[in-house]
Design a protein around this motif. Sequence first.
Motif, mmCIF file in Angstrom:
data_model
loop_
_atom_site.group_PDB
_atom_site.id
_atom_site.type_symbol
_atom_site.label_atom_id
_atom_site.label_comp_id
_atom_site.label_asym_id
_atom_site.label_seq_id
_atom_site.Cartn_x
_atom_site.Cartn_y
_atom_site.Cartn_z
ATOM 1 N N ARG A 1 10.004 44.749 2.354
ATOM 2 C CA ARG A 1 9.251 43.891 3.254
ATOM 3 C C ARG A 1 8.411 44.791 4.159
ATOM 4 N N ASN A 2 7.141 44.455 4.310
ATOM 5 C CA ASN A 2 6.234 45.199 5.175
ATOM 6 C C ASN A 2 5.636 44.254 6.216
ATOM 7 N N ASP A 3 5.642 44.677 7.463
ATOM 8 C CA ASP A 3 5.000 43.933 8.545
ATOM 9 C C ASP A 3 3.857 44.780 9.086
ATOM 10 N N ILE A 4 2.632 44.270 8.974
ATOM 11 C CA ILE A 4 1.440 45.013 9.366
ATOM 12 C C ILE A 4 0.794 44.320 10.565
ATOM 13 N N SER A 5 0.492 45.092 11.581
ATOM 14 C CA SER A 5 -0.174 44.558 12.774
ATOM 15 C C SER A 5 -1.545 45.207 12.929
ATOM 16 N N ASP A 6 -2.501 44.422 13.442
ATOM 17 C CA ASP A 6 -3.857 44.921 13.696
ATOM 18 C C ASP A 6 -4.497 45.525 12.452
ATOM 19 N N PHE B 1 -16.073 45.933 11.163
ATOM 20 C CA PHE B 1 -14.639 46.143 10.961
ATOM 21 C C PHE B 1 -13.898 45.749 12.226
ATOM 22 N N ASP B 2 -12.795 45.000 12.043
ATOM 23 C CA ASP B 2 -12.059 44.501 13.192
ATOM 24 C C ASP B 2 -10.570 44.524 12.877
ATOM 25 N N ASN B 3 -9.746 44.427 13.929
ATOM 26 C CA ASN B 3 -8.298 44.289 13.764
ATOM 27 C C ASN B 3 -7.980 42.819 13.543
ATOM 28 N N VAL B 4 -7.760 42.452 12.289
ATOM 29 C CA VAL B 4 -7.503 41.054 11.953
ATOM 30 C C VAL B 4 -6.056 40.696 12.263
ATOM 31 N N ASP B 5 -5.703 39.420 12.058
ATOM 32 C CA ASP B 5 -4.348 38.969 12.366
ATOM 33 C C ASP B 5 -3.301 39.733 11.557
ATOM 34 N N ALA B 6 -2.080 39.696 12.015
ATOM 35 C CA ALA B 6 -0.981 40.423 11.380
ATOM 36 C C ALA B 6 -0.731 39.910 9.961
ATOM 37 N N VAL B 7 -0.178 40.800 9.130
ATOM 38 C CA VAL B 7 0.091 40.496 7.724
ATOM 39 C C VAL B 7 1.555 40.772 7.423
ATOM 40 N N LYS B 8 2.158 39.902 6.632
ATOM 41 C CA LYS B 8 3.519 40.139 6.154
ATOM 42 C C LYS B 8 3.488 40.208 4.633
ATOM 43 N N ALA B 9 4.200 41.183 4.078
ATOM 44 C CA ALA B 9 4.246 41.356 2.625
ATOM 45 C C ALA B 9 5.695 41.576 2.206
ATOM 46 N N LYS B 10 6.078 40.960 1.115
ATOM 47 C CA LYS B 10 7.425 41.150 0.588
ATOM 48 C C LYS B 10 7.362 41.146 -0.929
ATOM 49 N N GLY B 11 8.351 41.787 -1.542
ATOM 50 C CA GLY B 11 8.315 41.820 -2.995
ATOM 51 C C GLY B 11 9.437 42.654 -3.580
ATOM 52 N N ARG C 1 0.720 37.698 2.908
ATOM 53 C CA ARG C 1 0.119 36.567 3.605
ATOM 54 C C ARG C 1 -0.355 36.959 5.005
ATOM 55 N N ASP C 2 -1.400 36.285 5.443
ATOM 56 C CA ASP C 2 -1.858 36.375 6.823
ATOM 57 C C ASP C 2 -0.885 35.569 7.680
ATOM 58 N N LYS C 3 -0.298 36.192 8.706
ATOM 59 C CA LYS C 3 0.707 35.505 9.516
ATOM 60 C C LYS C 3 0.127 34.323 10.287
ATOM 61 N N ALA C 4 -1.127 34.414 10.683
ATOM 62 C CA ALA C 4 -1.730 33.350 11.489
ATOM 63 C C ALA C 4 -2.045 32.120 10.648
ATOM 64 N N THR C 5 -2.609 32.314 9.452
ATOM 65 C CA THR C 5 -3.034 31.184 8.615
ATOM 66 C C THR C 5 -2.048 30.860 7.503
ATOM 67 N N GLN D 1 -2.097 32.107 4.702
ATOM 68 C CA GLN D 1 -2.825 32.172 3.433
ATOM 69 C C GLN D 1 -2.531 33.474 2.707
ATOM 70 N N ILE D 2 -2.505 33.402 1.361
ATOM 71 C CA ILE D 2 -2.391 34.603 0.545
ATOM 72 C C ILE D 2 -3.619 35.478 0.782
ATOM 73 N N LEU D 3 -3.439 36.786 0.907
ATOM 74 C CA LEU D 3 -4.563 37.685 1.116
ATOM 75 C C LEU D 3 -5.471 37.709 -0.111
ATOM 76 N N THR D 4 -6.743 37.948 0.116
ATOM 77 C CA THR D 4 -7.676 38.087 -0.995
ATOM 78 C C THR D 4 -7.380 39.380 -1.757
ATOM 79 N N ASN D 5 -7.740 39.370 -3.050
ATOM 80 C CA ASN D 5 -7.570 40.542 -3.930
ATOM 81 C C ASN D 5 -6.131 41.050 -3.918
#
Length: 233
Positions: A68-73, A88-98, A123-127, A129-133
């Motif tokens: 599990r990975n938790d990515i911020s900014d 380029f900007d610091n987008v919402d946090a991302v969570k990944a698991k697998g 996934r984007d934690k805020a929305t 949604q599955i990340l693109t690509n």
Amino acid sequence: MIYNLNSTTFKLLYGRAFRAPNPFEQYYVSATSFKTNPSLQPETITTYEAVVEQQFGQHIRGIASFYRNDISDLISQRLDPSDGRIFFDNVDAVKAKGMELTVEGKWPTGLEGRVSYALQEARDKATDQILTNSPSNMAKLNLIVPLLQDKLFGCIETRYLSKRRTLAGNYTDAVFVTNLTLFSQRFVKGWEWSAQLSNIFNNRYADPGANDHVQDTILQDGRTFWLKLKYHY
């Protein structure tokens, strides 16, 4: 933490790291499409992983990894609707698991093989949604065969990617690509050479585009061939 039990190894891993923005991400600018963002902050990641490694005899090893990975900014491209320019900007946090399963083998003759399968979700934690690509399923097969003792080798590589979401909310087709390579490191003293036939079945596929691309998906090369020579002195 690492624990060994005969031919089995258990690992529990924790990590935390950051990546500072590079000058291109902070200061690249163009007349019409890109603008700078000097206030861009580093992105950070916290990782948790459990691994089991099992040795089967002298030459084969199996690995199972759960993470599990938790990515911020997270640093990513963004479109400013006020002026239509990309930055380029610091987008919402991302969570990944697998999870990833791997079996690999290596023999004294030079024969090597590796097959792996990965199941993941990012996934984007805020929305939510599955990340693109970001494919949910990936599989790889690599086989290296000695053709002339330790001088000439053949390699076949196959990879599979499941469908991936695009910026427009569409999905690309699944990707199945196979490459065939010949390489030698000691055939002639001082010389190394390799030749590869890429995408040997000439599969047509596309990758998701980014904000600075006009296309939603970008068509990739079909069957291609390259030859490389290197000399050491």
